[in-house]
Write a protein that holds these residues in place. Sequence first.
Motif, mmCIF file in Angstrom:
data_model
loop_
_atom_site.group_PDB
_atom_site.id
_atom_site.type_symbol
_atom_site.label_atom_id
_atom_site.label_comp_id
_atom_site.label_asym_id
_atom_site.label_seq_id
_atom_site.Cartn_x
_atom_site.Cartn_y
_atom_site.Cartn_z
ATOM 1 N N LEU A 114 2.038 -3.688 6.408
ATOM 2 C CA LEU A 114 1.605 -2.888 5.819
ATOM 3 C C LEU A 114 2.740 -1.640 5.347
ATOM 4 O O LEU A 114 3.536 -1.484 6.020
ATOM 5 C CB LEU A 114 0.282 -2.020 6.369
ATOM 6 N N ASP A 115 2.546 -1.245 3.835
ATOM 7 C CA ASP A 115 3.174 -0.340 3.406
ATOM 8 C C ASP A 115 3.069 1.037 3.719
ATOM 9 O O ASP A 115 1.586 1.293 3.804
ATOM 10 C CB ASP A 115 3.539 -0.715 1.935
ATOM 11 N N LEU A 116 3.542 2.075 3.338
ATOM 12 C CA LEU A 116 3.216 3.460 3.388
ATOM 13 C C LEU A 116 1.785 3.708 2.826
ATOM 14 O O LEU A 116 1.607 3.196 1.702
ATOM 15 C CB LEU A 116 4.028 4.605 2.727
ATOM 16 N N GLY A 117 0.792 4.381 3.689
ATOM 17 C CA GLY A 117 -0.341 4.677 3.078
ATOM 18 C C GLY A 117 -1.480 3.612 3.202
ATOM 19 O O GLY A 117 -2.580 3.773 2.581
ATOM 20 N N ASN A 118 -0.920 2.313 3.568
ATOM 21 C CA ASN A 118 -1.581 1.086 3.617
ATOM 22 C C ASN A 118 -2.271 0.554 2.158
ATOM 23 O O ASN A 118 -3.282 -0.161 2.180
ATOM 24 C CB ASN A 118 -2.957 1.330 4.484
ATOM 25 N N HIS A 119 -1.645 0.894 1.143
ATOM 26 C CA HIS A 119 -2.125 0.716 -0.275
ATOM 27 C C HIS A 119 -1.503 -0.855 -0.710
ATOM 28 O O HIS A 119 -1.885 -1.419 -1.545
ATOM 29 C CB HIS A 119 -1.979 1.559 -1.289
ATOM 30 N N ARG A 120 -0.398 -1.184 0.004
ATOM 31 C CA ARG A 120 0.194 -2.673 -0.145
ATOM 32 C C ARG A 120 0.608 -2.894 1.204
ATOM 33 O O ARG A 120 0.715 -2.404 2.328
ATOM 34 C CB ARG A 120 1.413 -2.311 -1.165
ATOM 35 N N GLN A 121 0.975 -4.363 1.239
ATOM 36 C CA GLN A 121 1.492 -5.197 2.300
ATOM 37 C C GLN A 121 2.355 -6.150 1.763
ATOM 38 O O GLN A 121 2.549 -6.604 0.814
ATOM 39 C CB GLN A 121 0.180 -5.859 2.858
ATOM 40 N N SER A 122 2.960 -6.486 2.750
ATOM 41 C CA SER A 122 4.117 -7.559 2.624
ATOM 42 C C SER A 122 3.561 -8.971 3.324
ATOM 43 O O SER A 122 3.246 -8.794 4.428
ATOM 44 C CB SER A 122 5.645 -7.325 3.180
ATOM 45 N N GLY A 123 3.642 -9.930 2.807
ATOM 46 C CA GLY A 123 3.017 -11.112 3.081
ATOM 47 C C GLY A 123 1.610 -11.599 2.918
ATOM 48 O O GLY A 123 0.853 -10.439 2.511
ATOM 49 N N GLY A 124 1.279 -12.328 3.232
ATOM 50 C CA GLY A 124 -0.477 -12.792 3.140
ATOM 51 C C GLY A 124 -1.012 -13.411 1.863
ATOM 52 O O GLY A 124 -0.096 -13.406 0.785
ATOM 53 N N THR A 125 -2.044 -13.889 2.019
ATOM 54 C CA THR A 125 -2.579 -14.872 0.742
ATOM 55 C C THR A 125 -3.868 -14.206 0.469
ATOM 56 O O THR A 125 -4.863 -14.072 1.591
ATOM 57 C CB THR A 125 -2.782 -16.285 1.117
ATOM 58 N N PHE A 126 -4.248 -13.867 -0.631
ATOM 59 C CA PHE A 126 -5.578 -13.416 -0.903
ATOM 60 C C PHE A 126 -6.639 -14.469 -1.773
ATOM 61 O O PHE A 126 -5.900 -15.286 -2.293
ATOM 62 C CB PHE A 126 -5.475 -12.174 -2.005
ATOM 63 N N GLY A 183 1.338 11.759 1.364
ATOM 64 C CA GLY A 183 0.035 12.383 1.514
ATOM 65 C C GLY A 183 -0.088 13.662 0.652
ATOM 66 O O GLY A 183 -0.467 14.920 1.003
ATOM 67 N N LEU A 184 0.558 13.523 -0.343
ATOM 68 C CA LEU A 184 0.538 14.537 -1.476
ATOM 69 C C LEU A 184 -0.766 15.451 -1.740
ATOM 70 O O LEU A 184 -0.659 16.567 -2.162
ATOM 71 C CB LEU A 184 1.355 13.967 -2.776
ATOM 72 N N GLN A 185 -1.744 14.463 -1.776
ATOM 73 C CA GLN A 185 -3.065 15.001 -2.149
ATOM 74 C C GLN A 185 -3.402 16.388 -1.116
ATOM 75 O O GLN A 185 -4.201 17.041 -1.625
ATOM 76 C CB GLN A 185 -4.228 14.056 -2.067
ATOM 77 N N ASN A 186 -2.929 16.322 -0.050
ATOM 78 C CA ASN A 186 -3.033 17.272 0.841
ATOM 79 C C ASN A 186 -2.088 18.554 0.840
ATOM 80 O O ASN A 186 -2.095 19.501 1.809
ATOM 81 C CB ASN A 186 -3.516 17.013 2.119
ATOM 82 N N HIS A 187 -0.710 18.340 0.315
ATOM 83 C CA HIS A 187 0.233 19.279 0.709
ATOM 84 C C HIS A 187 0.242 20.837 0.213
ATOM 85 O O HIS A 187 0.506 21.677 0.672
ATOM 86 C CB HIS A 187 1.678 18.795 -0.353
ATOM 87 N N ARG A 188 -0.443 20.935 -0.997
ATOM 88 C CA ARG A 188 -0.812 22.240 -1.573
ATOM 89 C C ARG A 188 -2.029 22.596 -1.652
ATOM 90 O O ARG A 188 -2.346 23.601 -2.426
ATOM 91 C CB ARG A 188 0.194 22.403 -2.851
ATOM 92 N N VAL A 189 -3.155 22.035 -1.207
ATOM 93 C CA VAL A 189 -4.344 21.874 -1.432
ATOM 94 C C VAL A 189 -4.772 23.397 -0.725
ATOM 95 O O VAL A 189 -4.631 23.614 0.348
ATOM 96 C CB VAL A 189 -5.395 20.756 -1.109
#
Length: 250
Positions: A170-182, A223-229
Amino acid sequence: MNRVQVICFFYNEETLARLFLQHYGWADEILAVVSKSSDRTRECLEAARNVRVIDFEFPAGMDDRIKTDTVNALLAEPSPFDWKIVVDADEFIWPWKCVPPHDYLASVPTHVTVVEARMRNVFRHHSEADLDLNRPPVPQRTHGDADNRSEGNRPYQKPIVIRSGFGILLDLGNHRQSGGTFDHSFWFAGAHWQNADPSFAVLRRTRDRRDRQSAENIAGGYGLQNHRVTEDEIQRLCDARRNCPQIIKT
């Protein structure tokens, strides 16, 4: 039968941890990666029959790169589990077809090694009761943004249901991955509970997220959504969504 492990990080999550255990009670194992908390998160998790707790501390505050490296090491470990599901404590997913998760995953063709989760942001509707921590979470919050545009203006999709043994990372934040078939006809629905109720969301996103960011996270924009909230901003967001349409059928 397919064996399933759910992997999740926990810090000061007593409220969500109790709901998490209700929702993922079907999993063969919940691998809880727990940082030292000021509430009863650890005790709550340890009391559950299907939970294995491992202790973990970030050296200098919340660091998404270290978290991702740790998750990928856990994904790469040889294990008796056929599938590994990586979620945050505020993410509750289920098969889009009304069948038990084990049965659904058994129906996924063997060439498919990644199944995505498509989650909706939920909020407390004015008609909904206070949270009951002894009940499953999903039926308690069924209203939210129909187009998922409340934060970030983007769809909330993650490739986080992963068949073991294929070297998928998995990539940062788990929004993308390397490898695998969908095969995109196979997917999980889900509810994102980040703002599901101000009773926990306000402190969780400020004291336990904003105030815990590492210098690396801030510099990298992770984690930008929480930096200045602020507490007021979260409360106003929740108040503004109290008349959202129903988006989850139970």
